[in-house]
Design an enzyme around this catalytic site. Structure first.
Site, PDB file in Angstrom:
ATOM      1  N   ASP A 195      34.125 -13.244 -62.369  1.00  0.00           N
ATOM      2  CA  ASP A 195      33.409 -12.422 -63.392  1.00  0.00           C
ATOM      3  C   ASP A 195      31.838 -12.573 -63.641  1.00  0.00           C
ATOM      4  OD1 ASP A 195      36.620 -12.414 -64.067  1.00  0.00           O
ATOM      5  OD2 ASP A 195      36.164 -11.903 -66.043  1.00  0.00           O
TER       6      ASP A 195
ATOM      7  N   TYR B 274      46.100 -23.636 -60.911  1.00  0.00           N
ATOM      8  CA  TYR B 274      46.772 -22.429 -61.328  1.00  0.00           C
ATOM      9  C   TYR B 274      48.647 -22.447 -60.716  1.00  0.00           C
ATOM     10  CZ  TYR B 274      43.291 -18.881 -62.388  1.00  0.00           C
ATOM     11  OH  TYR B 274      42.636 -17.866 -62.694  1.00  0.00           O
TER      12      TYR B 274
ATOM     13  N   ASP C 257      28.664 -25.422 -59.988  1.00  0.00           N
ATOM     14  CA  ASP C 257      27.683 -25.372 -61.647  1.00  0.00           C
ATOM     15  C   ASP C 257      26.540 -24.778 -60.805  1.00  0.00           C
ATOM     16  OD1 ASP C 257      27.227 -28.252 -59.907  1.00  0.00           O
ATOM     17  OD2 ASP C 257      26.768 -28.955 -61.923  1.00  0.00           O
TER      18      ASP C 257
ATOM     19  N   ASP D 208      37.910 -17.417 -59.863  1.00  0.00           N
ATOM     20  CA  ASP D 208      38.686 -16.750 -61.030  1.00  0.00           C
ATOM     21  C   ASP D 208      36.780 -16.586 -61.377  1.00  0.00           C
ATOM     22  OD1 ASP D 208      39.563 -14.959 -63.135  1.00  0.00           O
ATOM     23  OD2 ASP D 208      39.652 -17.204 -64.162  1.00  0.00           O
TER      24      ASP D 208
ATOM     25  N   LYS E  36      33.390 -29.276 -55.735  1.00  0.00           N
ATOM     26  CA  LYS E  36      32.529 -30.001 -56.293  1.00  0.00           C
ATOM     27  C   LYS E  36      33.310 -31.249 -56.140  1.00  0.00           C
ATOM     28  CE  LYS E  36      30.904 -31.313 -60.537  1.00  0.00           C
ATOM     29  NZ  LYS E  36      29.478 -30.734 -61.368  1.00  0.00           N
TER      30      LYS E  36
HETATM   31  C1  IPM Z   1      42.055 -12.379 -61.953  1.00  0.00           C
HETATM   32  C2  IPM Z   1      42.536 -12.447 -63.253  1.00  0.00           C
HETATM   33  C3  IPM Z   1      44.065 -13.405 -62.982  1.00  0.00           C
HETATM   34  C4  IPM Z   1      43.488 -14.846 -62.500  1.00  0.00           C
HETATM   35  C5  IPM Z   1      44.359 -14.173 -64.538  1.00  0.00           C
HETATM   36  C6  IPM Z   1      44.530 -12.555 -65.657  1.00  0.00           C
HETATM   37  C7  IPM Z   1      45.637 -14.678 -64.663  1.00  0.00           C
HETATM   38  O1  IPM Z   1      41.634 -13.797 -64.314  1.00  0.00           O
HETATM   39  O2  IPM Z   1      42.880 -11.810 -61.330  1.00  0.00           O
HETATM   40  O3  IPM Z   1      41.036 -12.522 -62.093  1.00  0.00           O
HETATM   41  O4  IPM Z   1      42.510 -16.130 -63.337  1.00  0.00           O
HETATM   42  O5  IPM Z   1      43.861 -15.087 -61.691  1.00  0.00           O
HETATM   43 MG    MG Z   2      39.619 -13.330 -63.403  1.00  0.00          MG
END
Ligand code: IPM
Ligand code: MG
Length: 374
Positions: free
Chosen positions: A267, A150, A239, A263, A207
């Site tokens: 999710d 990032y 993975d 990240d 990794k």
């Molecule tokens: C999160 C989001 C952000 C990230 C995006 C919106 C830049 O996906 O907070 O997980 O990747 O950190």
């Molecule tokens: Mg995210």
């Protein structure tokens, strides 16, 4: 005793952001009334909303300086979401909403992001995983937040027309994954401390079979693990971790990992709870902390009044816990959310065929429900 006052910098942002922020504030105000604390909220611009407001000025930006200064001067920052198709572009010179988010994380020194995956029994059937797999799931992802891909160098070289290999395909792009030892040390250490207060297990995800940053990460983790003999430490390749999260999620207690892996895995982990709309997060560091849902601005449902405000409301819970040491009040919020869900109240994302139509609530009605149960 004098009534305590806390100043919260609120950043509604884009898409469903303003809608869910209103519900977060509503719950915060209700808690304040009951706890005899004043939460003074002040809205500031971030993301696409900030880009629009600064358009045509000398410095169009997704994070105006006033916002960063206000955030620094506040006791905590509550953010909703940023981004949307209106501002999507690939032009490196044009500001993008997500830059606002990254810049405020960096600007406040928020190097650690906490994403607790908390199960609500009532939502077991909302998860795509079989209910028996979810038995005993209670984990937290500790994500490094201000390093890695990032914040490494991003480069792009455009092809000179026709000059490239294969008919003009000579362009080039690179993103660099960079870590300093101290950046790894502080998050891994935090994870071990957290594990001590929880069930005593840390999975460090990397990794190391491919990446040098991961090999360094692993060395540091092993050194820290030696200082915590009471904590069980395991290494997992990312993975494999992605697979284990759906195959056997109950084995995890604390997962610690670098920015990009965190990240992606968070999710994935959110679906254990039934919906990305349930996952709150706390970004902590040296200064003012920031609390936000883990989900995005959901432009497809923005303005429809149907977004799930619970991740925002649970972000308020994390704020009370981590910034104000108001654990009892934080527990009230969790109980209120749990009761609302137990009584069958749902937003569209967590409703199913068995949910009676009159129990599918909009954003505002769900916020009202939580306040009612507080
Ligand atoms: C999160 C989001 C952000 C990230 C995006 C919106 C830049 O996906 O907070 O997980 O990747 O950190
Ligand atoms: Mg995210």
């Amino acid at each position: 005793m004098a009534r305590a006052t806390y100043r919260i910098c609120t950043l509604p942002g884009d898409g469903i952001g303003p809608e869910i922020m209103a519900e977060g504030k509503k719950v915060l105000a209700a808690v304040g009334t009951r706890a005899n604390v004043d939460f003074v909220c002040e809205d500031h611009l971030i993301g696409g909303a900030a880009i629009d407001a600064t358009e045509g000025t000398e410095h169009p930006t997704a994070l105006p300086k006033e916002t960063l200064l206000a955030a620094r001067a506040s006791d905590a920052v509550l953010l909703a979401a940023v981004g949307g198709p209106k501002w999507t572009n690939t032009d490196a010179d044009k500001p993008r909403p997500e830059q606002g988010l990254l810049a405020i994380r960096k600007g406040l020194g928020l190097y650690l992001n906490l994403r607790p995956v908390r199960m609500f029994d009532a939502l077991r059937d909302a998860s795509p995983l079989r209910p028996e797999l979810l038995e005993g799931v209670d984990l937290v992802i500790v994500r490094e937040l201000t390093g890695g891909l990032y914040f490494g160098e991003h480069r792009r070289e455009r092809d000179v027309e026709g000059a490239g290999v294969g008919g003009g395909k000579g362009g080039f792009a690179s993103d660099t994954m960079e870590y300093s030892e101290y950046e790894v040390d502080r998050v891994v250490r935090w994870a071990f401390e957290a594990a001590r207060r929880r069930r005593g297990v840390v999975h460090s995800v990397d990794k190391a079979n491919v990446l040098e940053t991961s090999r360094m990460w692993r060395e540091i983790t092993h050194a820290i693990a030696a200082e915590y003999p009471d904590v069980r430490a395991e290494d997992l390749y990312v993975d494999n971790a992605a697979m284990q999260l759906v195959a056997n999620p109950a084995q995890f207690d604390v997962i610690v990992t670098e920015n990009t892996f965190g990240d992606i895995l968070s999710d994935e982990a959110s679906m254990l709870t039934g919906s990305l709309g349930m996952l709150a997060s706390a970004s902590l560091g040296s200064g003012t902390a920031l609390y936000e849902p883990s989900h995005g601005s959901a432009p497809d449902i923005a303005g429809k009044g149907i977004a799930n405000p619970l991740a925002q409301i649970l972000s308020v819970e994390l704020m009370l816990r981590h910034s104000f040491q108001m654990d009892d009040e934080a527990d009230w919020i969790v109980s209120a959310v749990r009761s609302a869900l137990d009584d069958g109240w749902r937003t569209a994302d967590i409703a199913d065929d068995a949910t009676p139509a009159d129990h599918v609530l909009g954003t505002v009605a769900m916020g009202d429900k939580v306040v009612e149960y507080l």
